[in-house]
Design a protein around this motif. Structure first.
Motif, short mmCIF file in Angstrom:
data_model
loop_
_atom_site.label_atom_id
_atom_site.label_comp_id
_atom_site.label_asym_id
_atom_site.label_seq_id
_atom_site.Cartn_x
_atom_site.Cartn_y
_atom_site.Cartn_z
N GLY A 28 0.81 -1.21 0.00
CA GLY A 28 0.00 0.00 0.00
C GLY A 28 0.84 1.25 0.00
O GLY A 28 1.58 1.52 -0.93
N ALA A 29 0.71 2.05 1.06
CA ALA A 29 1.41 3.32 1.16
C ALA A 29 2.92 3.17 1.07
O ALA A 29 3.63 4.09 0.69
CB ALA A 29 1.04 4.03 2.47
N PHE A 30 3.42 1.98 1.43
CA PHE A 30 4.85 1.80 1.45
C PHE A 30 5.34 0.86 0.34
O PHE A 30 6.36 0.21 0.48
CB PHE A 30 5.28 1.29 2.84
N ASP A 31 4.57 0.79 -0.76
CA ASP A 31 5.02 0.01 -1.90
C ASP A 31 6.35 0.53 -2.42
O ASP A 31 7.19 -0.24 -2.89
CB ASP A 31 3.98 0.05 -3.02
N VAL A 32 6.53 1.84 -2.40
CA VAL A 32 7.78 2.45 -2.88
C VAL A 32 8.54 3.09 -1.74
O VAL A 32 9.50 3.82 -1.95
CB VAL A 32 7.51 3.48 -3.99
N HIS A 33 8.11 2.86 -0.50
CA HIS A 33 8.80 3.39 0.65
C HIS A 33 9.11 2.27 1.63
O HIS A 33 8.42 1.26 1.70
CB HIS A 33 7.96 4.46 1.37
N GLY A 34 10.17 2.47 2.39
CA GLY A 34 10.50 1.54 3.46
C GLY A 34 10.65 2.29 4.77
O GLY A 34 10.79 3.51 4.79
N LEU A 35 10.58 1.54 5.87
CA LEU A 35 10.73 2.14 7.20
C LEU A 35 11.95 1.55 7.88
O LEU A 35 12.10 0.32 7.94
CB LEU A 35 9.48 1.87 8.05
N GLN A 36 12.79 2.42 8.40
CA GLN A 36 13.95 1.99 9.14
C GLN A 36 13.77 2.37 10.60
O GLN A 36 13.49 3.54 10.92
CB GLN A 36 15.22 2.64 8.58
N ASP A 37 13.90 1.40 11.48
CA ASP A 37 13.71 1.64 12.91
C ASP A 37 14.71 2.69 13.40
O ASP A 37 15.92 2.54 13.22
CB ASP A 37 13.90 0.33 13.68
N ALA A 38 14.19 3.76 14.03
CA ALA A 38 15.05 4.82 14.58
C ALA A 38 14.95 4.88 16.10
O ALA A 38 15.36 5.86 16.72
CB ALA A 38 14.69 6.16 13.96
N ARG A 50 10.48 6.02 13.11
CA ARG A 50 10.90 5.29 11.92
C ARG A 50 11.31 6.30 10.85
O ARG A 50 10.64 7.31 10.66
CB ARG A 50 9.75 4.42 11.36
N MET A 51 12.40 6.03 10.15
CA MET A 51 12.81 6.86 9.03
C MET A 51 12.16 6.31 7.76
O MET A 51 12.22 5.11 7.48
CB MET A 51 14.33 6.88 8.88
N VAL A 52 11.51 7.21 7.01
CA VAL A 52 10.86 6.83 5.76
C VAL A 52 11.87 7.00 4.63
O VAL A 52 12.39 8.10 4.41
CB VAL A 52 9.62 7.71 5.49
N VAL A 53 12.17 5.91 3.93
CA VAL A 53 13.13 5.94 2.84
C VAL A 53 12.44 5.49 1.56
O VAL A 53 11.52 4.67 1.58
CB VAL A 53 14.36 5.05 3.12
N THR A 54 12.86 6.07 0.45
CA THR A 54 12.33 5.71 -0.86
C THR A 54 13.30 4.75 -1.53
O THR A 54 14.48 5.06 -1.68
CB THR A 54 12.13 6.95 -1.74
N GLU A 55 12.82 3.60 -1.91
CA GLU A 55 13.70 2.56 -2.44
C GLU A 55 14.47 3.01 -3.68
O GLU A 55 15.60 2.61 -3.90
CB GLU A 55 12.88 1.31 -2.75
N ALA A 56 13.82 3.85 -4.50
CA ALA A 56 14.46 4.26 -5.75
C ALA A 56 15.37 5.47 -5.57
O ALA A 56 15.98 5.94 -6.52
CB ALA A 56 13.39 4.58 -6.80
N ASP A 57 15.47 6.00 -4.33
CA ASP A 57 16.23 7.22 -4.09
C ASP A 57 17.38 6.90 -3.15
O ASP A 57 17.19 6.50 -2.01
CB ASP A 57 15.31 8.28 -3.46
N ALA A 58 18.58 7.11 -3.65
CA ALA A 58 19.77 6.80 -2.86
C ALA A 58 20.24 8.00 -2.03
O ALA A 58 21.29 7.94 -1.39
CB ALA A 58 20.90 6.33 -3.77
N SER A 59 19.47 9.10 -2.04
CA SER A 59 19.92 10.33 -1.38
C SER A 59 19.65 10.35 0.11
O SER A 59 19.99 11.29 0.81
CB SER A 59 19.26 11.55 -2.03
N GLY A 60 19.00 9.30 0.62
CA GLY A 60 18.77 9.24 2.05
C GLY A 60 17.31 9.26 2.40
O GLY A 60 16.43 9.07 1.56
#
Length: 251
Positions: A2-12, A113-123
């Protein structure tokens, strides 16, 4: 999914925060659109000045936020020890104010949680926080209520437009309504509607209240509504603030 098909969450991690909000006895900061707090956790103590939101009820908004570390505890009476960047903005409002006082205290357990975009390597794109909030009238008082809030804060250097698809998906899939109020505003509304000696999470009148106490509770609730709408009357073009303030005076 769903909302995180193109996003991931990293435990902070998880943090416990204690936020003490302060204002003058006549709520001068609140009435001019500001919230001032001292934030404490296990490692840091920060002074934070935020502008209040006066731009409607959407999910995305921008505001002034100044946060500075505190080496020493600032004093409320007299007003000393606050960062220069904060006082530069508040000095015109506090020119004849002798003191500040605590208007509420929020204790929060925050899961981050940090929201990261799988296709974006900028952080990371943003920080997502789930807050379990305990609302207190002052530094020593018992909790008056509990509430929860999901917050997404954009990382410096990223565009607010990047958040729009994520916020829309979260609202659609999880049915999360946007909050038109800040945590400070919500806490003050809850405090204004909580009778003395009432159990936690109780709002409004009680059947065994003395009439005088019931009247005081109603007046306090409407006075709080007036105070919360005054900044909008002063600085916003939205006529709803005028309407809401007039309603409070009549009630």
């Amino acid at each position: 999914g769903g909302a995180f098909d193109v996003h991931g969450l990293q435990d902070a991690g998880e943090v416990h925060l204690v936020d003490e909000y302060v204002d003058t006895p006549d709520f001068r900061l609140l009435r001019h659109g500001y919230g001032l707090r001292i934030r404490r956790n296990d490692k840091h103590q920060l002074a934070t000045l935020k502008s209040r939101r006066l731009d409607g009820s959407g999910s995305l908004f921008e505001r002034l936020e100044i946060e500075e570390p505190l080496a020493l505890e600032p004093t409320l009476d007299p007003i000393t020890g606050w960062p220069e960047t904060v006082m530069l903005i508040l000095a015109p409002l506090l020119d004849d104010a002798a003191s500040l006082r605590t208007i509420c205290r929020l204790e929060q357990t925050r899961q981050k949680r940090m929201v990261v975009t799988e296709a974006d390597a900028s952080g990371a794109l943003a920080e997502l926080s789930f807050d379990d909030i305990s609302i207190h009238l002052n530094g020593d008082g018992p909790p008056l209520a509990h509430c929860n809030e999901l917050e997404i804060e954009l990382v410096d250097g990223r565009s607010s437009g990047e958040l729009t698809p994520l916020v829309a998906a979260l609202q659609k899939e999880l049915a999360l309504p946007p909050s038109p109020q800040s945590k400070l505003e919500r806490a003050l509304v809850i405090i204004s509607r909580h009778p003395a000696e009432a159990p936690e999470n109780w709002q409004g009148l009680r059947s065994n209240m003395h009439m005088a106490e019931a009247c005081r509770l109603i007046w306090r609730e409407q006075l709080t509504a007036m105070l919360l709408n005054e900044a909008g009357v002063r600085f916003s073009d939205d006529p709803e603030y005028v309407h809401a303030m007039r309603v409070a005076t009549r009630r």
